[in-house]
Design a protein around this motif. Structure first.
Motif, PDB file in Angstrom:
ATOM      1  N   LEU A  31       0.836  -1.204   0.000  1.00 50.77           N
ATOM      2  CA  LEU A  31       0.000   0.000   0.000  1.00 50.77           C
ATOM      3  C   LEU A  31       0.867   1.249   0.000  1.00 50.77           C
ATOM      4  CD1 LEU A  31      -1.542  -2.110   2.296  1.00 50.77           C
ATOM      5  CD2 LEU A  31      -3.309  -0.383   1.874  1.00 50.77           C
ATOM      6  N   LEU A  32       0.331   2.291  -0.614  1.00 49.23           N
ATOM      7  CA  LEU A  32       0.865   3.644  -0.510  1.00 49.23           C
ATOM      8  C   LEU A  32      -0.179   4.501   0.192  1.00 49.23           C
ATOM      9  CD1 LEU A  32       2.256   4.118  -4.140  1.00 49.23           C
ATOM     10  CD2 LEU A  32       3.586   3.592  -2.087  1.00 49.23           C
ATOM     11  N   PHE A  33       0.285   5.566   0.821  1.00 50.33           N
ATOM     12  CA  PHE A  33      -0.611   6.490   1.523  1.00 50.33           C
ATOM     13  C   PHE A  33      -0.352   7.894   1.005  1.00 50.33           C
ATOM     14  CE2 PHE A  33      -0.109   2.785   4.087  1.00 50.33           C
ATOM     15  CZ  PHE A  33      -1.345   2.571   4.667  1.00 50.33           C
ATOM     16  N   ASP A  34      -1.409   8.711   1.015  1.00 54.50           N
ATOM     17  CA  ASP A  34      -1.236  10.073   0.489  1.00 54.50           C
ATOM     18  C   ASP A  34      -0.292  10.905   1.348  1.00 54.50           C
ATOM     19  OD1 ASP A  34      -2.962  10.346   2.622  1.00 54.50           O
ATOM     20  OD2 ASP A  34      -4.460  11.535   1.549  1.00 54.50           O
ATOM     21  N   SER A  35       0.048  10.414   2.527  1.00 51.19           N
ATOM     22  CA  SER A  35       1.042  11.085   3.369  1.00 51.19           C
ATOM     23  C   SER A  35       2.468  10.845   2.885  1.00 51.19           C
ATOM     24  CB  SER A  35       0.919  10.581   4.806  1.00 51.19           C
ATOM     25  OG  SER A  35       1.172   9.175   4.866  1.00 51.19           O
ATOM     26  N   GLY A  36       2.642   9.926   1.929  1.00 55.42           N
ATOM     27  CA  GLY A  36       3.966   9.577   1.433  1.00 55.42           C
ATOM     28  C   GLY A  36       4.509   8.273   1.985  1.00 55.42           C
ATOM     29  N   VAL A  37       3.828   7.682   2.941  1.00 60.39           N
ATOM     30  CA  VAL A  37       4.277   6.424   3.538  1.00 60.39           C
ATOM     31  C   VAL A  37       4.080   5.289   2.538  1.00 60.39           C
ATOM     32  CG1 VAL A  37       3.811   4.723   5.351  1.00 60.39           C
ATOM     33  CG2 VAL A  37       3.830   7.160   5.899  1.00 60.39           C
ATOM     34  N   ARG A  38       5.109   4.434   2.449  1.00 62.60           N
ATOM     35  CA  ARG A  38       5.025   3.207   1.649  1.00 62.60           C
ATOM     36  C   ARG A  38       5.086   2.012   2.587  1.00 62.60           C
ATOM     37  NH1 ARG A  38       8.927  -0.422   0.317  1.00 62.60           N
ATOM     38  NH2 ARG A  38       8.555  -1.760  -1.531  1.00 62.60           N
ATOM     39  N   LEU A  39       4.177   1.064   2.423  1.00 64.69           N
ATOM     40  CA  LEU A  39       4.135  -0.125   3.267  1.00 64.69           C
ATOM     41  C   LEU A  39       4.388  -1.338   2.388  1.00 64.69           C
ATOM     42  CD1 LEU A  39       3.447  -0.639   6.331  1.00 64.69           C
ATOM     43  CD2 LEU A  39       1.173  -1.328   5.550  1.00 64.69           C
ATOM     44  N   SER A  40       5.523  -2.009   2.614  1.00 67.47           N
ATOM     45  CA  SER A  40       5.807  -3.245   1.881  1.00 67.47           C
ATOM     46  C   SER A  40       5.088  -4.403   2.573  1.00 67.47           C
ATOM     47  CB  SER A  40       7.307  -3.511   1.846  1.00 67.47           C
ATOM     48  OG  SER A  40       7.780  -3.906   3.139  1.00 67.47           O
ATOM     49  N   TYR A  41       5.064  -5.554   1.899  1.00 66.35           N
ATOM     50  CA  TYR A  41       4.436  -6.722   2.509  1.00 66.35           C
ATOM     51  C   TYR A  41       5.185  -7.151   3.767  1.00 66.35           C
ATOM     52  CZ  TYR A  41       1.520  -7.206  -1.625  1.00 66.35           C
ATOM     53  OH  TYR A  41       0.599  -6.990  -2.615  1.00 66.35           O
ATOM     54  N   ASP A  42       6.499  -7.019   3.747  1.00 65.98           N
ATOM     55  CA  ASP A  42       7.282  -7.368   4.934  1.00 65.98           C
ATOM     56  C   ASP A  42       7.003  -6.389   6.072  1.00 65.98           C
ATOM     57  OD1 ASP A  42       9.444  -9.004   6.181  1.00 65.98           O
ATOM     58  OD2 ASP A  42      10.452  -7.052   6.249  1.00 65.98           O
ATOM     59  N   ASP A  43       6.918  -5.089   5.740  1.00 67.52           N
ATOM     60  CA  ASP A  43       6.594  -4.083   6.766  1.00 67.52           C
ATOM     61  C   ASP A  43       5.263  -4.420   7.440  1.00 67.52           C
ATOM     62  OD1 ASP A  43       8.843  -2.550   6.129  1.00 67.52           O
ATOM     63  OD2 ASP A  43       7.732  -1.325   4.674  1.00 67.52           O
ATOM     64  N   ALA A  44       4.272  -4.690   6.612  1.00 65.80           N
ATOM     65  CA  ALA A  44       2.926  -4.938   7.139  1.00 65.80           C
ATOM     66  C   ALA A  44       2.916  -6.169   8.049  1.00 65.80           C
ATOM     67  CB  ALA A  44       1.939  -5.123   5.989  1.00 65.80           C
ATOM     68  N   TRP A  45       3.615  -7.225   7.627  1.00 63.01           N
ATOM     69  CA  TRP A  45       3.608  -8.459   8.409  1.00 63.01           C
ATOM     70  C   TRP A  45       4.381  -8.310   9.717  1.00 63.01           C
ATOM     71  CZ3 TRP A  45       0.748 -12.356   9.176  1.00 63.01           C
ATOM     72  CH2 TRP A  45       1.224 -13.512   9.795  1.00 63.01           C
ATOM     73  N   ARG A  46       5.537  -7.650   9.666  1.00 66.06           N
ATOM     74  CA  ARG A  46       6.328  -7.473  10.891  1.00 66.06           C
ATOM     75  C   ARG A  46       5.564  -6.601  11.893  1.00 66.06           C
ATOM     76  NH1 ARG A  46      10.142  -4.517  10.711  1.00 66.06           N
ATOM     77  NH2 ARG A  46      10.180  -3.756   8.552  1.00 66.06           N
ATOM     78  N   GLN A  47       4.984  -5.500  11.430  1.00 62.32           N
ATOM     79  CA  GLN A  47       4.238  -4.630  12.341  1.00 62.32           C
ATOM     80  C   GLN A  47       3.016  -5.356  12.915  1.00 62.32           C
ATOM     81  OE1 GLN A  47       3.325  -0.835  10.492  1.00 62.32           O
ATOM     82  NE2 GLN A  47       5.375  -0.710   9.600  1.00 62.32           N
ATOM     83  N   ALA A  48       2.344  -6.121  12.067  1.00 64.82           N
ATOM     84  CA  ALA A  48       1.173  -6.859  12.535  1.00 64.82           C
ATOM     85  C   ALA A  48       1.558  -7.888  13.595  1.00 64.82           C
ATOM     86  CB  ALA A  48       0.488  -7.545  11.359  1.00 64.82           C
ATOM     87  N   ASN A  49       2.698  -8.556  13.416  1.00 64.00           N
ATOM     88  CA  ASN A  49       3.143  -9.543  14.396  1.00 64.00           C
ATOM     89  C   ASN A  49       3.455  -8.909  15.744  1.00 64.00           C
ATOM     90  OD1 ASN A  49       3.946 -12.632  13.884  1.00 64.00           O
ATOM     91  ND2 ASN A  49       3.742 -11.566  11.920  1.00 64.00           N
ATOM     92  N   ARG A  50       4.114  -7.770  15.715  1.00 61.07           N
ATOM     93  CA  ARG A  50       4.433  -7.107  16.987  1.00 61.07           C
ATOM     94  C   ARG A  50       3.155  -6.635  17.683  1.00 61.07           C
ATOM     95  NH1 ARG A  50      10.011  -3.745  16.956  1.00 61.07           N
ATOM     96  NH2 ARG A  50       9.633  -4.095  19.191  1.00 61.07           N
ATOM     97  N   LEU A  51       2.224  -6.127  16.883  1.00 60.37           N
ATOM     98  CA  LEU A  51       0.962  -5.684  17.475  1.00 60.37           C
ATOM     99  C   LEU A  51       0.185  -6.879  18.024  1.00 60.37           C
ATOM    100  CD1 LEU A  51      -0.971  -3.407  18.111  1.00 60.37           C
ATOM    101  CD2 LEU A  51      -1.859  -3.566  15.777  1.00 60.37           C
TER     102      LEU A  51
END
Length: 533
Positions: free
Chosen positions: A31-51
């Motif tokens: 995903l991309l966000f209009d704020s400029g943030v880019r979320l890769s599949y690895d980013d999403a999975w690592r953050q989700a695991n910690r949460l």
């Protein structure tokens, strides 16, 4: 007419597909966000695991309800995946809901863990929750995203929760894909929102219906301004890039010039959103002299979609087919528009081709009618909700053989299209959002001078419909519109439900049984050329 072509289910969860994407394509953009943030599949999975680790450490068990009332911000994505990892029922709530609506939802859902922003456009969500908490015995944990200053001692910061969580893989709860995955509250003719239950499978099927009909693939990018707390934004915003090869570009808020810029910069190709957004996009593109050649599809519904707007979009936007679609939270995406060559007229003048649903047009006694005849639209299909949480609501909403009675009046055509001609449900559709007339009336009736109140839809220049209220009075001075809006604010009614027009009558038009004839009131607004803005 049975137009079901695929009854198969994926039988997987969001956690399972997110883990697989992170393993197979870790650095690819999800995903991309209009704020400029880019979320890769690895980013999403690592953050989700910690949460997920943090949620499990808090003692929240599988089957509990997690509510989030966040805008389209990066935190919403790992949050949805973490809920799936933990086996929680996720309950997205639109950020425009205030104390009255949110208090009911949190209590009815028995929410145990809640994620909120701190402030949006000056409104303090932390303060709202503090006021509601004494009446919510099930609510154990409140987490604030983007806290701007000190929080109450019993609230946690999202960032701290993530930072302090274990980096080890979180244990993934075992769930049945036919179990309830999400509960979405939708306004109807009754005062309080109804709890709509979808399983992992039914929600994924709703997504698949659109992907199949529109031919979405790895060359597409979905621009998504609809809230991720609405069924459209949740499915086509959060889940689409994990279940398919299509990337998503989330907008936190709709600003049309920014949307034009994002489409050009990222070569966005598609959008599923409300009618006012299409209207503004076409106007902005014309004004700026841009035809946005990458953009190929805009599917819109909710508020009425003028046929002229569909034709106009194809003239202004070089490659774009705008289509009318029909569905609801209960039965998402019953129709998918018409996207084929030579189908522009059908796209403009019908509410879309039925896709993977069985449709009946019925009279008031439930008898099936033929083609090209007005009747109530009944539907069933693999993407249909599991049902409402309330058994009495299910009894009223479903036929004996499992068709959902939409409450909308329309026709089924030989072209497999639906044309909506009227509504049985007493709701007001403002910019694609259903507003309960009864809920508004109950607040207006609190004014000491008001004897009766009837809230109806009035034409709105931008949003399709807005709220008009007719009242009859007890003896005394009539309230002004400002008096009623002040009362709505006092009762913590969401601002989009506040009346924008007030009419005072000596008596209400009624049926012999005493029911207010709202069709007569709408005709009066039309005769008086009332236009909200």
């Amino acid at each position: 007419m049975n137009l079901i072509t695929d009854t198969s289910f994926r039988n997987v969860t969001l956690a399972a597909v997110a883990e697989e994407r992170a393993r197979a394509h870790p650095e690819d953009t999800a995903l991309l966000f209009d704020s400029g943030v880019r979320l890769s599949y690895d980013d999403a999975w690592r953050q989700a695991n910690r949460l997920a680790q943090a949620i499990q450490t808090l003692g929240v068990k599988p089957g509990a309800t997690l509510t989030f009332q966040l805008p389209n911000i990066p935190e919403s994505v790992p949050l949805a995946i973490a809920a799936s990892i933990c086996g929680l029922i996720i309950n997205p709530v639109v950020p425009i809901y205030r104390g009255k609506e949110l208090g009911f939802i949190l209590g009815d859902a028995k929410t145990e863990i809640l994620f909120i922003p701190h402030r949006i456009r000056g409104f303090d969500f932390v303060q709202m929750i503090q006021e509601l908490q004494p009446g919510l015995p099930h609510l154990r944990h409140v987490i604030c995203c983007g806290a701007e200053d000190d929080l109450p001692a019993d609230m946690l910061r999202f960032e701290t929760l993530i930072d302090e969580a274990s980096t080890e893989p979180a244990p993934i709860a075992t769930v049945d894909p036919d179990d309830t995955k999400v509960v979405l509250y939708t306004s109807g003719t009754t005062g309080n929102p109804k709890a709509v239950r979808h399983s992992h499978n039914t929600l994924a099927k709703a997504l698949d219906n659109g992907v199949m009909a529109w031919g979405l693939n790895d060359r597409d990018m979905m621009l998504m301004p609809s809230p991720v707390t609405h069924v459209t934004g949740y499915v086509n915003g959060i889940e689409l890039p994990f279940f398919t090869d299509t990337n998503v570009l989330l907008m936190e808020s709709w600003i049309v010039d920014r949307a034009v810029e994002l489409i050009e910069t990222h070569q966005a190709t598609t959008c599923v959103s409300a009618t006012p957004f299409l209207r503004e996009l076409v106007d902005a593109a014309r004004h700026q002299g841009k035809d946005l050649p990458s953009f190929r599809l805009f599917a819109c519904g909710g508020a009425a979609v003028p046929s002229a707007l569909i034709y106009e979009a194809s003239e202004v936007l070089a490659s774009c087919r705008a289509v009318r679609v029909y569905g609801s939270t209960e039965v998402p995406l019953v129709t998918v528009g018409f996207v084929g060559d030579g189908e522009t007229q059908l796209a403009a003048e019908t509410d879309g081709r039925v896709c993977n649903y069985e449709v009946r047009i019925c009279d008031d006694d439930g008898n099936e009618l033929g083609l090209n005849v007005d009747g109530e639209i009944w539907v069933r299909g693999p993407a249909m909700m599991q049902g409402y949480r309330d058994a009495d609501q299910n009894a009223a909403a479903f036929s004996e053989d499992g068709f959902f009675k939409t409450g909308d009046i329309g026709q089924l055509l030989e072209s497999q299209a639906i044309v909506i001609t009227d509504r049985k449900k007493d709701i007001i559709i403002r910019g694609g959002e259903n507003l309960s007339a009864r809920e508004i009336e109950e607040v207006v009736m609190l004014h000491p001078a008001v004897a009766e109140a009837a809230a109806v839809s009035a034409p709105h220049a931008r949003l399709g419909e807005g709220v008009a209220v007719f009242v009859t009075l007890y003896e005394g001075d009539a309230p002004g519109l400002s008096d009623l809006t002040a009362l709505c604010a006092e009762q913590r009614l969401a601002k989009q439900k506040w009346p924008q027009w007030l009419g005072v009558l000596e008596e209400m038009p009624k049926t012999p049984s005493g029911k207010i004839q709202k069709a007569v009131l709408r005709q009066k607004l039309q005769a008086d050329a009332v236009q909200l803005s």
